[in-house]
Design a protein around this motif. Structure first.
Motif, short mmCIF file in Angstrom:
data_model
loop_
_atom_site.label_atom_id
_atom_site.label_comp_id
_atom_site.label_asym_id
_atom_site.label_seq_id
_atom_site.Cartn_x
_atom_site.Cartn_y
_atom_site.Cartn_z
N GLY A 84 -2.77 3.72 7.07
CA GLY A 84 -3.86 3.01 7.71
C GLY A 84 -3.29 1.91 8.59
O GLY A 84 -2.12 1.55 8.49
N PRO A 85 -4.11 1.38 9.49
CA PRO A 85 -3.63 0.38 10.45
C PRO A 85 -2.99 -0.85 9.80
O PRO A 85 -1.97 -1.34 10.30
CB PRO A 85 -4.89 -0.01 11.22
CG PRO A 85 -5.83 1.13 11.05
CD PRO A 85 -5.52 1.73 9.72
N ASP A 86 -3.53 -1.35 8.72
CA ASP A 86 -2.95 -2.54 8.07
C ASP A 86 -1.57 -2.25 7.51
O ASP A 86 -0.64 -3.05 7.66
CB ASP A 86 -3.87 -3.08 6.97
CG ASP A 86 -5.17 -3.63 7.52
OD1 ASP A 86 -5.23 -3.96 8.74
OD2 ASP A 86 -6.14 -3.74 6.75
N MET A 87 -1.43 -1.11 6.86
CA MET A 87 -0.13 -0.73 6.29
C MET A 87 0.88 -0.49 7.40
O MET A 87 2.04 -0.89 7.28
CB MET A 87 -0.28 0.50 5.40
CG MET A 87 0.98 0.91 4.68
SD MET A 87 1.40 -0.34 3.44
CE MET A 87 3.15 -0.08 3.33
N VAL A 88 0.47 0.16 8.48
CA VAL A 88 1.37 0.39 9.61
C VAL A 88 1.84 -0.95 10.16
O VAL A 88 3.02 -1.12 10.50
CB VAL A 88 0.71 1.27 10.69
CG1 VAL A 88 1.47 1.20 12.01
CG2 VAL A 88 0.65 2.72 10.21
N GLY B 7 0.80 -1.21 0.00
CA GLY B 7 0.00 0.00 0.00
C GLY B 7 0.84 1.26 0.00
O GLY B 7 2.05 1.24 -0.23
N ARG B 8 0.16 2.37 0.30
CA ARG B 8 0.77 3.70 0.26
C ARG B 8 0.93 4.23 1.68
O ARG B 8 0.09 3.98 2.54
CB ARG B 8 -0.13 4.61 -0.55
CG ARG B 8 0.40 5.99 -0.74
CD ARG B 8 -0.54 6.81 -1.64
NE ARG B 8 -0.36 8.19 -1.27
CZ ARG B 8 -1.27 8.95 -0.69
NH1 ARG B 8 -2.46 8.49 -0.45
NH2 ARG B 8 -1.00 10.19 -0.37
N PHE B 9 2.00 5.00 1.91
CA PHE B 9 2.21 5.63 3.20
C PHE B 9 3.06 6.87 3.03
O PHE B 9 3.66 7.10 1.98
CB PHE B 9 2.86 4.67 4.21
CG PHE B 9 4.23 4.19 3.82
CD1 PHE B 9 5.37 4.77 4.37
CD2 PHE B 9 4.40 3.14 2.93
CE1 PHE B 9 6.64 4.32 4.04
CE2 PHE B 9 5.66 2.68 2.59
CZ PHE B 9 6.79 3.27 3.14
N ARG C 292 5.66 -2.09 10.34
CA ARG C 292 6.25 -2.41 11.64
C ARG C 292 7.00 -3.74 11.59
O ARG C 292 8.02 -3.91 12.25
CB ARG C 292 5.18 -2.45 12.72
CG ARG C 292 5.77 -2.59 14.10
CD ARG C 292 4.73 -2.38 15.18
NE ARG C 292 5.38 -2.30 16.47
CZ ARG C 292 5.02 -3.01 17.52
NH1 ARG C 292 3.99 -3.84 17.46
NH2 ARG C 292 5.66 -2.88 18.66
N ALA C 293 6.51 -4.67 10.79
CA ALA C 293 7.19 -5.96 10.65
C ALA C 293 8.56 -5.80 10.02
O ALA C 293 9.44 -6.64 10.22
CB ALA C 293 6.32 -6.91 9.83
N GLU C 294 8.76 -4.72 9.26
CA GLU C 294 10.05 -4.46 8.61
C GLU C 294 10.91 -3.47 9.37
O GLU C 294 12.12 -3.61 9.42
CB GLU C 294 9.80 -3.91 7.20
CG GLU C 294 9.08 -4.85 6.28
CD GLU C 294 9.91 -6.07 5.92
OE1 GLU C 294 11.14 -5.94 5.74
OE2 GLU C 294 9.32 -7.16 5.83
N LEU C 295 10.29 -2.44 9.93
CA LEU C 295 11.03 -1.33 10.52
C LEU C 295 11.04 -1.31 12.05
O LEU C 295 11.78 -0.53 12.64
CB LEU C 295 10.45 0.01 10.03
CG LEU C 295 10.51 0.29 8.55
CD1 LEU C 295 9.77 1.58 8.21
CD2 LEU C 295 11.95 0.35 8.06
N PRO D 191 -3.96 7.41 4.23
CA PRO D 191 -2.51 7.39 4.43
C PRO D 191 -1.91 8.77 4.57
O PRO D 191 -0.71 8.90 4.72
CB PRO D 191 -2.00 6.70 3.17
CG PRO D 191 -3.00 7.04 2.14
CD PRO D 191 -4.33 7.09 2.87
N ASP D 192 -2.72 9.82 4.57
CA ASP D 192 -2.20 11.17 4.66
C ASP D 192 -3.08 12.02 5.59
O ASP D 192 -3.52 13.08 5.22
CB ASP D 192 -2.15 11.79 3.26
CG ASP D 192 -1.46 13.14 3.26
OD1 ASP D 192 -0.70 13.43 4.20
OD2 ASP D 192 -1.69 13.91 2.31
N PRO D 193 -3.34 11.52 6.83
CA PRO D 193 -4.22 12.30 7.69
C PRO D 193 -3.57 13.62 8.06
O PRO D 193 -2.49 13.66 8.61
CB PRO D 193 -4.41 11.41 8.92
CG PRO D 193 -3.21 10.53 8.93
CD PRO D 193 -2.82 10.35 7.48
N GLY D 194 -4.21 14.69 7.67
CA GLY D 194 -3.70 16.00 8.02
C GLY D 194 -2.49 16.42 7.24
O GLY D 194 -1.85 17.41 7.55
#
Length: 170
Positions: free
Chosen positions: A126-130, A88-90, A134-137, A153-156
């Motif tokens: 979003g929570p799934d992408m985070v 996804g996008r982040f 997290r599994a990588e970083l 993926p771009d809140p605010g």
């Protein structure tokens, strides 16, 4: 009353002779054993199955997750980029100071969202992408319920009405 002439540092007083050193050696051995066990079992990581929190530049962090970052903001205090992976996008942001990072997060949370927070970096998604990031970083997940759709993926970020993208100067 007789006072000890020297405290051997073991909390028992006395003159440092005889068996007074034994509790100290036992304590040192126990501390060493715990430290060795922690190292062997991976204690100090961010949790079971979570790697140690990554560090590095925006480009290095992006490379760890297979992203070619598209920089959208670069100031003395912050660099921010859009990233896209197969998951996804982040948005990925890096900071020159801990204080700058905390101020950015405090402002961003006014808009809602899910944040993966590392040492002087933040990923917003979003929570799934985070979770995938997290599994990588590694890092810590912080959430804010205020404002936007939790999948945004771009809140605010720069796209929010009346908001200049968290320190981008406009």
């Amino acid at each position: 009353m007789r006072r000890p002439t020297q405290d051997p540092g073991n909390g028992h007083g006395g003159d440092g002779g005889g068996t007074a050193g034994r509790p100290r050696r036992a304590r040192s051995a126990a501390v060493s054993a715990v430290a060795l066990l922690a190292a062997l079992t991976g204690c100090g990581d961010d949790g079971p199955g979570i790697p140690r929190t990554a560090t590095g530049t925006l480009e290095e962090l992006a490379a760890e997750v297979g992203c070619a970052p598209e920089t959208r903001a670069a100031t003395d205090e912050l660099r921010q980029a859009d990233c896209r992976t197969g998951d996804g996008r982040f948005v990925l942001a890096t900071f020159t100071t801990d204080r700058g990072q905390r101020e950015w997060l405090n402002g961003a949370k006014d808009y809602g969202g899910t944040y993966l927070v590392g040492r002087r970096w933040v990923a917003v998604a979003g929570p799934d992408m985070v979770g995938a990031l997290r599994a990588e970083l590694g890092g810590d997940v912080e959430r804010s319920a205020h404002g936007t759709d939790p999948q945004d993926p771009d809140p605010g970020g720069a796209g929010a009405p009346g908001h200049g993208g968290h320190g981008t100067g406009g």
